[in-house]
Design an enzyme around this catalytic site. Structure first.
Site, PDB file in Angstrom:
ATOM      1  N   VAL A 417       0.842  -1.187   0.000  1.00  0.00           N
ATOM      2  CA  VAL A 417       0.000   0.000   0.000  1.00  0.00           C
ATOM      3  C   VAL A 417       0.883   1.245   0.000  1.00  0.00           C
ATOM      4  CG1 VAL A 417      -1.844   1.249   1.162  1.00  0.00           C
ATOM      5  CG2 VAL A 417      -1.756  -1.229   1.311  1.00  0.00           C
ATOM      6  N   ASP A 530     -12.800 -10.728   6.858  1.00  0.00           N
ATOM      7  CA  ASP A 530     -11.513 -10.597   7.529  1.00  0.00           C
ATOM      8  C   ASP A 530     -11.578  -9.431   8.514  1.00  0.00           C
ATOM      9  OD1 ASP A 530      -8.979 -11.331   8.190  1.00  0.00           O
ATOM     10  OD2 ASP A 530      -8.025 -10.584   6.366  1.00  0.00           O
TER      11      ASP A 530
END
Ligand SMILES: *[C@@H]1O[C@H](CO)[C@@H](O)[C@H](O)[C@H]1NC(C)=O
Ligand SMILES: *[C@@H]1O[C@H](CO)[C@@H](O)[C@H](O)[C@H]1NC(C)=O
Ligand SMILES: *[C@@H]1O[C@H](CO)[C@@H](O)[C@H](O)[C@H]1NC(C)=O
Ligand SMILES: *[C@@H]1O[C@H](CO)[C@@H](O)[C@H](O)[C@H]1NC(C)=O
Ligand SMILES: *[C@@H]1O[C@H](CO)[C@@H](O)[C@H](O)[C@H]1NC(C)=O
Ligand SMILES: *[C@@H]1O[C@H](CO)[C@@H](O)[C@H](O)[C@H]1NC(C)=O
Ligand SMILES: *[C@@H]1O[C@H](CO)[C@@H](O)[C@H](O)[C@H]1NC(C)=O
Ligand SMILES: *[C@@H]1O[C@H](CO)[C@@H](O)[C@H](O)[C@H]1NC(C)=O
Ligand SMILES: *[C@@H]1O[C@H](CO)[C@@H](O)[C@H](O)[C@H]1NC(C)=O
Ligand SMILES: *[C@@H]1O[C@H](CO)[C@@H](O)[C@H](O)[C@H]1NC(C)=O
Length: 737
Positions: A417, A530
């Site tokens: 990221v 998740d």
């Protein structure tokens, strides 16, 4: 069941330096070359983690890592910082009478880690496999489930949950332990699949075949890649200690990966072992150059030269060599003009072709990633998706300063990221995922998710701004959330004391509201799959934003559950989902229950530093609660809190969320309502907090009777916290309608 680890393969051995040593460093053993930091004699290796011994008792000498007889090194590449070992596979075998044979290898490695170039693979028709291990101080793990519901779904070469399943391996794991179990003890299938198997294997070195279900018993070991990092300091700190710094001449120090320590790599143009010193590559000799006429090797590089009578840079990727104009200048000005024209034309043609090739490639990726489908979906819906923007590679490159290292804000098994700034000055987070090659249906699903996520407009869900489909794996662009993850705030000792109960309760409420919205309010129900503190981001005023929909599933309207490959994070995984493969919205409720417990206790969901019975936080919490010992597990920062009644209420709620049977768990909507109630009653206790309520909301807030608790003053929750809290409370209630 997993207590009976009958097969303890490798023991952590404290190696005494007393053993007899050869006075020289062996350079090879069998087919493997051994070089520093590895070595076998005294002074030949960096630390005991890097000791290699050569076992000459068999015909072909075998190198062993740390003198452990089962840890056979099969290949070593110091220049890549990689080591290949042959690792035992885990197995659980059953026969008709149901008796079991179990082999469960495990490994603890110290400075050496499990490379992310492995996959964790499980084979079987009644198989639950997971691995756990440590990453630095923390525990991590993952797992998958394989069934064979209908044999016709079994496909050679595909590990997608039928007959075979696989998951990626997280960065920087330095130990692992494999757990295998089965739901029906392989009943009725022992004739064609008596065993479950699980192992780590180097990418590309295992290809599933349906025959493996029957015949894998003869396979003992699989090649597995390890890598390493030296010490526990950064490059800069390591460099200061000149005598012990391991990156020798012509190498650079690399710390661009998860976890502590550093690695060495040869500079470009050099090769060899960076821990000993890299040597110049003779590109000319190796024919590894782009010279048109002559190649001249230089230190660390090479240059090109044109033959007499020619000029130019001599490079095939440059201007090349062209006949000197000075020789022909007398002939005619016209012909030189023509020559120039030819050069320009050739260049134009060359670059034009190159550019076209690049465009073609991008177009290919765009199509492959479902760009056409996405465009259709966007345009077909009458512009209601004006939020989702399709970015070009250039836009993202500019935004991230060409994916500069300094822009990396997160890394993991999923990808990297980056922080980026768009041309309109918006700060964004750009996720470059590393998905395995995608099938048609996965692409469709990806596009679906992009479209759905872009429609979600909830203040507690990270907003998807757009995506880029021109790269091999699609990149996603999200709004940037500045204050890190909830996990940081809970587990970082410096931050957790300032992380008051009020903030925790509000974050829990907001997260519940967001999940409830995803489950019921969004146009197609979405299961996050998740849910964990690492996927809950916080902004400057601690507003929770649920993130990372990498694993989420859209549930078609006419289905309430979906059979899928089990995915998620160990410690948060719903036990019922692990047993049945049936994904329902109650799986998120379970994971959210674990998040609540983490907020209450300040402990990690899974930690191998804790005693056996306390490893799994959810279990530990439930047993403490049932024994009436809640206060033993409560975060010490919450122990002196005045809001004990609220804490107890939330604990009871967490208990219900963690019910083994999904049906017994409350829905996410009920959880959100209950938390909102607790939060609202708290606001009632603070009459000085002014907030603009409309009648509906006031009515709702009043439904929860206040208990006789008096809150003293702003001492442990200053008024600004309450102020921002009240603002945040109202909105989720309002948007829930
Ligand atoms: C080991 O080293 C020798 C000599 O340095 C070299 O010829 C050989 O290719 C190396 N083998 C491997 C597997 O790298
Ligand atoms: C390796 O282990 C063997 C037996 O386990 C022992 O005899 C030998 O001395 C060890 N070698 C080293 C270098 O520790
Ligand atoms: C050993 O590793 C090197 C470098 O990664 C690779 O090129 C080579 O093919 C490997 N050899 C074997 C036998 O796997
Ligand atoms: C199953 O295995 C056990 C021990 O491994 C053995 O004693 C038993 O005879 C086996 N049963 C059958 C039906 O093969
Ligand atoms: C790891 O644990 C040590 C001591 O237990 C602590 O000082 C250190 O900050 C921890 N590191 C991380 C990354 O949590
Ligand atoms: C997979 O390949 C094997 C041969 O390698 C073959 O025997 C088997 O039938 C194949 N299975 C499927 C499902 O195609
Ligand atoms: C599986 O085997 C265990 C003991 O090995 C037994 O306790 C359990 O009841 C069995 N389960 C099924 C579904 O047969
Ligand atoms: C095994 O077969 C029996 C008889 O056909 C059936 O009743 C039972 O449900 C089967 N068990 C499993 C786990 O499929
Ligand atoms: C780093 O390594 C050194 C030497 O091995 C050790 O003394 C120190 O405790 C380590 N520090 C941390 C934070 O793990
Ligand atoms: C080698 O030289 C070329 C041309 O001068 C240059 O573009 C390239 O970056 C150089 N490579 C290295 C590793 O310095």
């Amino acid at each position: 069941m997993h207590l009976q680890i009958l097969f303890a393969l490798v023991a952590m051995i404290a190696l005494g330096a007393a053993s007899a040593q050869e006075p020289y460093c062996e350079s090879s053993c069998g087919n493997v070359n051994i070089t520093f930091p590895f070595g076998s004699g005294e002074g030949c290796y960096y630390s005991s983690d890097f000791l290699v011994t050569c076992d000459r008792s068999s015909v072909v000498p075998t190198p062993l890592l740390r003198n452990i007889s089962n840890l056979v090194i099969s290949n070593m590449s110091t220049s890549m910082s990689e080591l290949e070992i042959m690792m035992f596979i885990a197995r659980d075998c059953y026969n008709i009478s149901g008796s079991v044979r179990r082999e469960r290898p495990w490994l603890r490695l110290g400075d050496i880690r499990i490379s992310t170039k492995n996959r964790f693979v499980a084979i079987g028709c009644d198989t639950h496999a997971y691995f756990s291990g440590t990453r630095g101080n923390a525990s991590d793990g993952s797992g998958c489930i394989s069934t064979c519901g209908s044999n016709s779904l079994i496909r050679n070469g595909s590990c997608s949950g039928v007959g075979c399943c696989e998951v990626a391996v997280p960065d920087a794991m330095s130990s692992f332990e494999i757990t295998l179990s089965s739901y029906y003890n392989h009943t009725n299938i022992t004739d064609f699949n008596p065993c479950s198997y699980a192992f780590f294997v180097e990418e590309g070195k295992f290809d599933f075949s349906s025959n493996n279900l029957r015949d894998f018993g003869s396979v003992q070991k699989m090649p597995m890649l390890l890598d390493w990092a030296i010490g526990n300091t950064t490059c800069d700190t390591a460099r200061e200690d000149v005598d012990n710094f391991l990156c020798k001449e012509n190498s650079i120090c690399d710390e661009d990966y998860e976890g502590p320590g550093y690695r060495c790599r040869c500079n470009e143009g050099y090769e060899g072992n960076p821990y000993l010193g890299c040597k110049n590559i003779d590109e000319c000799q190796l024919q590894n150059h782009v010279c048109q006429h002559e190649c001249i090797d230089t230190v660390g590089n090479y240059t090109c030269k044109c033959r007499k009578g020619y000029s130019g840079d001599g490079r095939k990727d440059g201007t090349g060599c062209t006949a000197d104009q000075s020789m022909t200048i007398k002939i005619a000005v016209g012909s030189s003009v023509a020559a120039i024209f030819v050069i320009v034309f050739v260049n134009w043609l060359y670059f034009g072709l190159k550019k076209r090739k690049l465009m073609k490639l991008r177009e290919k990726f765009f199509k492959q990633n479902g760009g056409i489908m996405l465009q259709q979906r966007i345009s077909g819906d009458g512009g209601s998706h004006d939020q989702v923007k399709v970015f070009t590679i250039e836009e993202l490159k500019t935004a991230t300063n060409n994916y500069h290292e300094s822009r990396i804000i997160g890394k993991g098994g999923f990808g990297t990221v980056y922080k980026g700034v768009l041309s309109d000055n918006r700060t964004v987070a750009i996720k470059k995922s590393k998905l395995p090659d995608q099938t048609e249906s996965q692409i469709e699903q990806f596009i679906n998710e992009v479209v759905i996520l872009s429609q979600i407009n909830h203040r507690n869900v990270v907003k998807l701004i757009g995506c880029c489909l021109e790269t091999e794996v699609p990149s996603l662009v999200y709004e940037f959330i500045p204050n890190g993850t909830l996990s940081d705030h809970i587990h970082n000792k410096g931050k957790s004391s300032a992380f008051t109960w009020d903030i925790r309760l509000r974050i829990a409420t907001e997260t519940a509201a967001a999940l409830s919205y995803l489950h019921s309010a969004a146009s197609v129900p979405i299961i996050h799959r998740d849910v964990k503190p690492a996927n809950i981001l916080l902004d400057d005023s601690y507003v929770a934003k649920v993130a990372d929909f990498g694993a989420s599933k859209l549930i078609p309207m006419d289905q309430i559950e979906l059979a899928t490959m089990v995915q998620g994070t160990l410690g948060y995984l719903d036990p019922e989902y692990m047993q049945t493969n049936q994904l329902t919205d109650k799986s998120d409720v379970y994971s959210f229950g674990v998040v609540l417990v983490e907020l209450l206790t300040g402990k990690r969901a899974l930690s191998f530093d804790r005693p056996e019975e306390e490893r799994n936080l959810a279990m530990y919490f439930l047993s403490s609660l049932r024994k009436g010992r809640l206060f033993q597990v409560l975060d010490e920062n919450l122990q002196k809190n005045e809001d004990l009644k609220d804490i107890i209420k939330v604990s009871k709620l967490a208990e219900r969320c963690l019910h083994v049977q999904g049906d017994e768990r409350p829905t996410m909507k009920e959880v959100a309502m209950e938390l909102e109630g607790i939060l609202a009653s708290k606001i009632q206790k603070h009459p000085w907090v002014q907030h603009p309520l409309n009648e509906d909301e006031a009515e709702y807030l009043l439904k929860e009777p206040t208990n006789g608790y008096e809150c003293t003053d702003g001492a442990n929750g200053n008024s600004s916290t309450f102020d921002s809290m009240s603002k945040h409370t109202i909105l989720p209630i309002a948007s829930g309608r």
